[in-house]
Every structure is written in C-alpha cells, then in structure tokens.
Write an enzyme that holds these catalytic residues in place. Sequence first.
Site, short mmCIF file in Angstrom:
data_model
loop_
_atom_site.label_atom_id
_atom_site.label_comp_id
_atom_site.label_asym_id
_atom_site.label_seq_id
_atom_site.Cartn_x
_atom_site.Cartn_y
_atom_site.Cartn_z
N LYS A 1 0.79 -1.23 0.00
CA LYS A 1 0.00 0.00 0.00
C LYS A 1 0.82 1.28 0.00
CE LYS A 1 -3.46 -0.80 -0.59
NZ LYS A 1 -3.84 -1.34 -1.96
N TRP B 1 1.76 2.53 -8.86
CA TRP B 1 2.15 3.85 -9.36
C TRP B 1 3.63 3.82 -9.78
CZ3 TRP B 1 2.42 8.54 -5.50
CH2 TRP B 1 2.50 9.72 -6.20
N HIS C 1 6.66 -7.29 -2.13
CA HIS C 1 6.53 -6.70 -0.79
C HIS C 1 7.34 -7.51 0.23
CE1 HIS C 1 3.38 -4.28 -2.39
NE2 HIS C 1 2.42 -5.17 -2.32
N SER D 1 -4.81 2.79 4.15
CA SER D 1 -4.96 2.19 2.83
C SER D 1 -5.02 0.65 2.95
CB SER D 1 -3.77 2.62 1.96
OG SER D 1 -3.86 2.07 0.68
P1 A3P Z 1 -5.12 4.72 -1.05
O1 A3P Z 1 -5.71 3.45 -0.56
O2 A3P Z 1 -4.72 5.64 0.06
O3 A3P Z 1 -5.95 5.41 -2.07
P2 A3P Z 1 -0.14 -0.24 -3.81
O4 A3P Z 1 -0.05 -0.01 -5.26
O5 A3P Z 1 1.20 -0.40 -3.16
O6 A3P Z 1 -1.11 -1.31 -3.44
O7 A3P Z 1 -0.68 1.12 -3.15
C1 A3P Z 1 -2.02 1.51 -3.32
C2 A3P Z 1 -2.15 2.94 -2.84
O8 A3P Z 1 -1.48 3.82 -3.76
C3 A3P Z 1 -3.61 3.38 -2.80
O9 A3P Z 1 -3.72 4.35 -1.77
C4 A3P Z 1 -3.74 3.99 -4.19
O10 A3P Z 1 -4.84 4.85 -4.34
C5 A3P Z 1 -2.44 4.73 -4.29
N1 A3P Z 1 -2.10 5.09 -5.67
C6 A3P Z 1 -2.16 4.29 -6.76
N2 A3P Z 1 -1.84 4.99 -7.87
C7 A3P Z 1 -1.57 6.24 -7.46
C8 A3P Z 1 -1.19 7.43 -8.15
N3 A3P Z 1 -1.05 7.45 -9.46
N4 A3P Z 1 -0.99 8.54 -7.40
C9 A3P Z 1 -1.14 8.53 -6.07
N5 A3P Z 1 -1.51 7.44 -5.37
C10 A3P Z 1 -1.73 6.31 -6.05
#
Ligand code: A3P
Length: 275
Positions: free
Chosen positions: A42, A47, A93, A123
Amino acid sequence: EFEGVSYPSFIPFRKKGAKNVIEDIMNVKSRDSDIIICTYAKSGTHWTYEIVNMLLRNTTELDKNSKIQAMLEAVDDLSVLDSVPSPRIMDTHCLFKYIPKQHRENKGKIVHMIRNPKDVCVSYYYHCLKDVFINFDGTWEEFLELFMSGKLPYGTWYNYELEIERAARDFPGMIFTCYYEDMKQEPVREIKKLADFLGIACSNDTLEKIAKKTSFENMQKNKFDFTEIVDGKGFIYRKGEIGDWKNHFTVKQNEKFDAQFKEEMKDSRYKITFE
Ligand code: A3P
C-alpha cells in the site's frame, strides 16, 4: 507463515516436498537489466511500476498489457520469468533479505517507494476489508492494533523499512528511495530523479507527460485494476491522497502511534512526513 511473518493466501506455497515460494524467489536468475520495485504493501507499488515502465520503455502511455504485474510472490511458476523480455520489471513486498540473491550480487537496481505509515495503515485497512485473500472483517481500531503489532501479511512496516534502509547503506547506489508524498507533490522533479537513477535521459516535456499520465486521476480512470477480478469494481485506486489518516485516527490512537514511531525510527534517517 514463513520465518515468523504471515503472507496473503494467494501466495502459492508449494505442495508437499516442494520448496517454499519465498526460497524460490531468492533463486530467481537475474539479468543485469532487471529492476525490482520493493515496497511495503500500500505504499504506491502500482504507481511506481507505471512510472518505471514508461521511463524504461520510452513511452508516455499506461501499460495496458500487464494485467497483473510480475509480483514475485504471486507468480505460481517463477520459470515463466525466463521468457519475459529484458528489461524486466518485477516487484515484491517481501523483505529485502528475500529478493533474488543474484540481483543483490549483481548490484541490480532497486526502486523503493516509501509512504508515511499512517496513510499506509488506512490504505491497508480498506484493502484488507475487500481482499478475499486476506479476509479481514474487523474494525478500524482492531486493524490499527494489528498494524502496530505487525500481525498483518508481510509483517511490520518498521521492520520492512528499516531493513531496506540498512541495505541501502550496505549496497551504496543500488537502491533508490522515492517518497510517496514527494512524488505526489512534485512529480516532475521526482520522476527526473528516478530517471537519473535508471540512467535514462528524458526531456522536460516527456517528464511532464509521464507525470500527467501517472496521476492518480488518470490511473484510476484508465488503468486496469487487477482487483476487479476479485470484487468486480477494483480497490487499488481508492483515494491516492496524503493525510487520509486524519479521517481515521483518534487523538489517542495518534499519540500511541507517534510514540511507537518515535521509538522505532530513532536511528533512522528517513524523512517521513505525515502532511
Ligand atoms: P489509497 O488506498 O490511500 O488510495 P499499492 O499499489 O502499493 O497497493 O498502493 C495503493 C495505494 O497507492 C492506494 O492508496 C492507491 O490509491 C495509491 N495510488 C495508486 N496509484 C496512485 C497514483 N497514481 N498517485 C497517487 N496514489 C496512487
């Protein structure tokens, strides 16, 4: 569970007699051009993947092909990685000590994204409520306790992040750490730093396009979310904000969290911001 840490149930732990998937990950044959994205769950893995992918493949389009990224612990048969063309981008992870041994020996590149742990916790809470491989159905308060005691898949945030910080000291130049908050606030500047680390020259125009295409809004709208397979709607692109923790932590919970953070991070040089 493996060596005291639990994992989500999608991880294909091997049938009787076969090796454990975590050990298999350590034995993945590496190539010099491999890039591994290392994140605590998370923290912005999807991204980071998208930004790295655009830089490496010299494109400003979202990756529509990789429906599921090469998340090492989710790959049932790791030998399929042999047929993935270079440069390969993998992510995990799992703790740094479990990344492929050859990648460490080759001083292969690692991109690490770190996010403030209060937002990670929020998250992760929403993720665990929806993810059938984790199956959490408790309250926020219960979840926070589990997070703080490290009784969640992948163990404690502190252990994970401090281990990577040590590794960055032990293997200078191998690990690039991006901060989620910096990437959110100053994407062009941060993507440029990442491009420099990867040894990729990039015009300002390209950097700006990458920032735009990998904005939360664009990814939420246009990126296939593999969790759609699980719940029909997808739950990776939830809010993508800094500071959502303020909508969840009570004053008391926040004080307790801060006290633990201060103690655990007392020797750390990470510059974590919560705002
Ligand atoms: P939230 O749950 O706070 O919205 P992972 O990819 O490691 O699982 O992380 C997911 C988190 O990164 C989520 O946070 C998601 O919304 C956020 N996320 C994904 N793409 C993103 C982006 N382009 N910019 C900012 N946050 C992003």
